[in-house]
Write a protein that holds these residues in place. Structure first.
Motif, short mmCIF file in Angstrom:
data_model
loop_
_atom_site.label_atom_id
_atom_site.label_comp_id
_atom_site.label_asym_id
_atom_site.label_seq_id
_atom_site.Cartn_x
_atom_site.Cartn_y
_atom_site.Cartn_z
N SER A 203 0.84 -1.20 0.00
CA SER A 203 0.00 0.00 0.00
C SER A 203 0.87 1.24 0.00
O SER A 203 1.89 1.30 0.69
CB SER A 203 -0.92 0.03 1.22
OG SER A 203 -1.93 -0.95 1.13
N THR A 204 0.46 2.24 -0.79
CA THR A 204 1.18 3.52 -0.84
C THR A 204 0.21 4.65 -0.53
O THR A 204 -1.00 4.54 -0.73
CB THR A 204 1.79 3.76 -2.23
OG1 THR A 204 0.75 3.74 -3.22
CG2 THR A 204 2.82 2.69 -2.56
N ALA A 205 0.76 5.74 -0.01
CA ALA A 205 -0.04 6.94 0.29
C ALA A 205 0.62 8.13 -0.35
O ALA A 205 1.78 8.09 -0.76
CB ALA A 205 -0.17 7.13 1.80
N ALA A 206 -0.11 9.22 -0.43
CA ALA A 206 0.35 10.41 -1.14
C ALA A 206 1.43 11.12 -0.35
O ALA A 206 1.16 11.96 0.50
CB ALA A 206 -0.81 11.35 -1.41
N ARG A 207 2.68 10.78 -0.64
CA ARG A 207 3.82 11.45 -0.01
C ARG A 207 4.69 12.17 -1.03
O ARG A 207 5.59 12.90 -0.66
CB ARG A 207 4.67 10.44 0.75
CG ARG A 207 3.99 9.89 1.99
CD ARG A 207 4.92 9.00 2.76
NE ARG A 207 4.34 8.51 3.98
CZ ARG A 207 4.94 7.71 4.83
NH1 ARG A 207 6.18 7.32 4.59
NH2 ARG A 207 4.34 7.29 5.93
N ALA A 208 4.48 11.88 -2.30
CA ALA A 208 5.30 12.50 -3.34
C ALA A 208 4.39 13.00 -4.47
O ALA A 208 4.35 12.43 -5.54
CB ALA A 208 6.32 11.51 -3.88
N PRO A 209 3.65 14.08 -4.23
CA PRO A 209 2.71 14.56 -5.25
C PRO A 209 3.39 14.94 -6.56
O PRO A 209 2.79 14.85 -7.62
CB PRO A 209 2.06 15.77 -4.58
CG PRO A 209 3.00 16.17 -3.48
CD PRO A 209 3.64 14.91 -3.02
N ALA A 210 4.67 15.33 -6.49
CA ALA A 210 5.36 15.72 -7.71
C ALA A 210 5.52 14.54 -8.67
O ALA A 210 5.61 14.71 -9.88
CB ALA A 210 6.72 16.31 -7.37
N HIS A 230 -5.33 -3.16 -6.96
CA HIS A 230 -6.52 -3.63 -6.24
C HIS A 230 -7.46 -2.52 -5.82
O HIS A 230 -8.56 -2.81 -5.34
CB HIS A 230 -6.09 -4.43 -5.01
CG HIS A 230 -5.37 -5.69 -5.35
ND1 HIS A 230 -6.01 -6.87 -5.67
CD2 HIS A 230 -4.04 -5.96 -5.45
CE1 HIS A 230 -5.12 -7.80 -5.95
NE2 HIS A 230 -3.91 -7.28 -5.82
N GLY A 231 -7.07 -1.27 -5.96
CA GLY A 231 -7.97 -0.17 -5.62
C GLY A 231 -7.26 1.00 -4.99
O GLY A 231 -6.10 0.91 -4.59
N ASP A 232 -7.99 2.10 -4.86
CA ASP A 232 -7.44 3.33 -4.28
C ASP A 232 -7.64 3.36 -2.77
O ASP A 232 -8.16 4.33 -2.20
CB ASP A 232 -8.08 4.56 -4.94
CG ASP A 232 -7.74 4.66 -6.42
OD1 ASP A 232 -6.70 4.12 -6.82
OD2 ASP A 232 -8.54 5.26 -7.16
N TRP A 233 -7.24 2.31 -2.09
CA TRP A 233 -7.33 2.21 -0.64
C TRP A 233 -6.00 1.66 -0.11
O TRP A 233 -5.18 1.16 -0.87
CB TRP A 233 -8.48 1.30 -0.21
CG TRP A 233 -8.56 0.00 -0.95
CD1 TRP A 233 -9.30 -0.28 -2.07
CD2 TRP A 233 -7.84 -1.21 -0.65
NE1 TRP A 233 -9.10 -1.57 -2.48
CE2 TRP A 233 -8.20 -2.17 -1.62
CE3 TRP A 233 -6.94 -1.58 0.35
CZ2 TRP A 233 -7.69 -3.47 -1.63
CZ3 TRP A 233 -6.41 -2.86 0.35
CH2 TRP A 233 -6.80 -3.79 -0.63
N VAL A 234 -5.80 1.77 1.20
CA VAL A 234 -4.57 1.28 1.81
C VAL A 234 -4.92 0.32 2.94
O VAL A 234 -5.99 0.37 3.53
CB VAL A 234 -3.70 2.43 2.36
CG1 VAL A 234 -3.27 3.36 1.24
CG2 VAL A 234 -4.45 3.20 3.44
N LEU A 235 -4.00 -0.59 3.22
CA LEU A 235 -4.16 -1.50 4.35
C LEU A 235 -4.19 -0.70 5.65
O LEU A 235 -3.54 0.34 5.76
CB LEU A 235 -3.01 -2.51 4.36
CG LEU A 235 -2.98 -3.46 3.15
CD1 LEU A 235 -1.66 -4.23 3.10
CD2 LEU A 235 -4.15 -4.43 3.19
N PRO A 236 -4.93 -1.17 6.67
CA PRO A 236 -5.16 -0.34 7.88
C PRO A 236 -4.00 -0.26 8.84
O PRO A 236 -4.08 0.47 9.83
CB PRO A 236 -6.36 -1.04 8.53
CG PRO A 236 -6.22 -2.47 8.13
CD PRO A 236 -5.67 -2.43 6.73
N PHE A 237 -2.92 -1.00 8.60
CA PHE A 237 -1.79 -0.99 9.53
C PHE A 237 -0.59 -0.28 8.90
O PHE A 237 -0.59 0.03 7.70
CB PHE A 237 -1.40 -2.42 9.95
CG PHE A 237 -1.37 -3.40 8.81
CD1 PHE A 237 -0.28 -3.50 7.96
CD2 PHE A 237 -2.46 -4.23 8.58
CE1 PHE A 237 -0.26 -4.40 6.91
CE2 PHE A 237 -2.46 -5.15 7.53
CZ PHE A 237 -1.35 -5.22 6.69
#
Length: 374
Positions: A203-210, A230-237
C-alpha cells in the motif's frame, strides 16, 4: 490377525520418546553501538507476567540487556534493513559508493554467512516464498527493479569437487517495473504477504505529489512475475502485516491510535473501491511518548505464530534515570501477548502477557528496534 499387529505398532510408538521441541528465543536488533548493530537473544522465560490491570505504558523497572550480544557487526548507519527468512536474519545494507555484502545470521547455528551486495539501495524488503525480495533503483533516471535473494544452486563451479553446491545470491526478477504512478517506493506505508506465500501486497499513500503518487494498493505475484492494482485504498496498519491462520486475518500496528489492528486478507484477483473489513483493539497497546517528552515512540511488531505477537517499543529515557546508573538513551519495552476475536467479533488481547524493559543506547535516529521470533 490385524488387531494384535496394530497393538504391537501402537506399543512401539508409545515406547519412543518424543523429540524435545526446539526452544525459540526473541532476537532483538538494536543500534546500540557507534559502529553498527547488535543482535540480542532474549529468553522468554526471563520476562515478567503482566496483569490485566497493568498499563502497557508503565515502565517496568528497566534493566540492562543480556550480555554478551549474540552477534554484533559493523554496518553503515543509513539504508540498513533486516528481515526474517526461516531461522535466518538477513541484513541488507547500502553504503553509497562502497559495496556492502549481504549478511545472513543463522540463529540456529549461531553462524554468519555472506552474500553478494544488492545492486542498489534497499528501498523496501519483503519476504515471499523461499526468497527475500528487494525493491531497488539501479541509478538516477533508471526504472525501479526487483531483486530476489535466496539460497540457490551455484553456477559455473557447482560440479567442481569439494566446493559447495549452493550459495546465497541475488538475482534480477524478470518482471515489469512497479506501476508508476501511483506506485512510488518512498510512499510505501504498509505491506503483507498473502497466505499463498508468493503474493506480496503493498500500500502507498500520497507522499510525493510531484511524482504523481496517490493512495492505492498493488500486489506482486512472485511466481507469475505480475503486478496488479486492487484499488485506491490502503491497508489499515503501518509497516509489515502478518497473516495468522487462526484469526484468518492480517495483523499489524495502527500507529495513529497506538493499538493493534486486524483485517481480512485481500483477494488476489479482484479490484474493489473499498478496503478489506478491519477491526482495531479498543485497548491502547503502546505509548506515543514518555513522561515529559513530546517525541513519539517507535514501535514494531513481530509474529510468534499461533496468534501470538511481540511488540517492541523504543521510548526516550525518562529524565533523572541517568542518575540511577541507567545512563543510556532509550528504554526498549518488549511485550508478548496473544490475540483472539471475542463472541462479538472484536479483537481482544488474551489474558496471558509477559513484558520486560531494557535500557539501550541509540546511535541511528531513523532506526527502530526490530524483533524476530526464531
Amino acid at each position: 490377525m490385524p488387531m494384535p499387529k496394530r497393538r504391537a505398532q501402537n506399543s512401539q510408538r508409545q515406547g519412543k520418546r518424543p523429540r524435545p521441541a526446539i526452544k525459540k528465543h526473541l532476537y532483538l536488533v538494536l543500534d546500540d553501538w557507534e559502529r553498527g548493530y547488535s543482535i540480542r537473544q532474549i529468553d522468554p522465560d526471563t520476562m515478567l507476567c503482566v496483569s490485566d490491570s497493568d498499563d502497557f505504558c508503565t515502565n517496568r523497572d528497566p534493566t540492562h540487556l543480556p550480555e554478551p550480544a549474540a552477534f554484533r557487526f559493523v554496518a553503515p548507519a543509513l539504508d540498513t534493513q533486516f528481515i526474517a527468512m526461516g531461522s535466518n536474519i538477513v541484513v541488507v545494507s547500502s553504503s553509497g559508493a562502497a559495496e556492502a555484502p549481504t549478511l545472513v545470521y543463522d540463529t540456529g547455528a549461531a553462524a554468519l554467512a555472506t552474500g553478494p551486495p544488492l545492486a542498489g539501495p534497499p528501498l523496501r524488503l519483503a519476504p515471499g516464498g523461499d526468497a527475500v525480495y528487494a525493491l531497488t533503483t539501479l541509478g538516477a533516471g533508471l526504472p525501479l527493479a526487483f531483486e530476489a535473494f535466496s539460497w540457490a544452486p551455484r553456477t559455473g563451479d557447482a560440479a567442481e569437487p569439494g566446493r559447495p553446491t549452493h550459495a546465497w545470491s541475488w538475482k534480477s526478477v524478470a518482471a515489469p517495473p512497479p506501476p508508476l504512478p501511483p506506485f512510488a517506493p518512498e510512499a510505501i506505508v504498509s505491506y503483507a504477504v498473502h497466505p499463498d506465500g508468493r503474493t506480496i501486497f503493498v500500500s502507498t499513500a500520497a507522499r510525493a505529489p510531484a511524482r504523481g503518487s496517490r493512495r492505492g494498493t498493488h500486489s506482486f505475484d512472485t511466481a507469475r512475475r505480475e503486478w496488479r492494482c486492487h484499488g485506491d485504498w490502503v491497508l489499515p496498519f503501518h509497516g509489515q502485516g502478518f497473516f495468522d491462520r487462526e484469526l484468518d486475518a492480517w495483523v499489524g500496528l495502527d500507529e495513529e491510535r497506538g493499538c493493534v489492528c486486524a483485517c481480512q486478507v485481500a483477494s488476489r484477483s479482484t479490484t474493489s473501491i473499498a478496503p478489506p473489513e478491519s477491526d482495531r483493539m479498543e485497548e491502547k497497546l503502546f505509548c506515543f511518548c514518555a513522561a515529559g517528552e513530546s517525541t513519539r515512540s517507535e514501535a514494531t511488531l513481530a509474529y510468534m505464530g499461533d496468534s501470538k505477537f511481540c511488540l517492541v517499543e523504543s521510548v526516550p529515557r525518562p529524565r533523572g534515570e541517568e542518575d540511577a546508573g541507567l545512563g543510556n538513551d532509550r528504554v526498549v519495552r518488549v511485550t508478548m501477548f496473544g490475540l483472539k476475536f471475542d463472541r462479538k467479533g472484536k479483537l481482544r488481547i488474551t489474558s496471558h502477557r509477559t513484558s520486560s524493559s531494557y535500557v539501550a543506547s541509540k546511535h541511528v535516529t531513523s532506526f527502530s528496534p526490530v524483533a524476530f521470533w526464531m
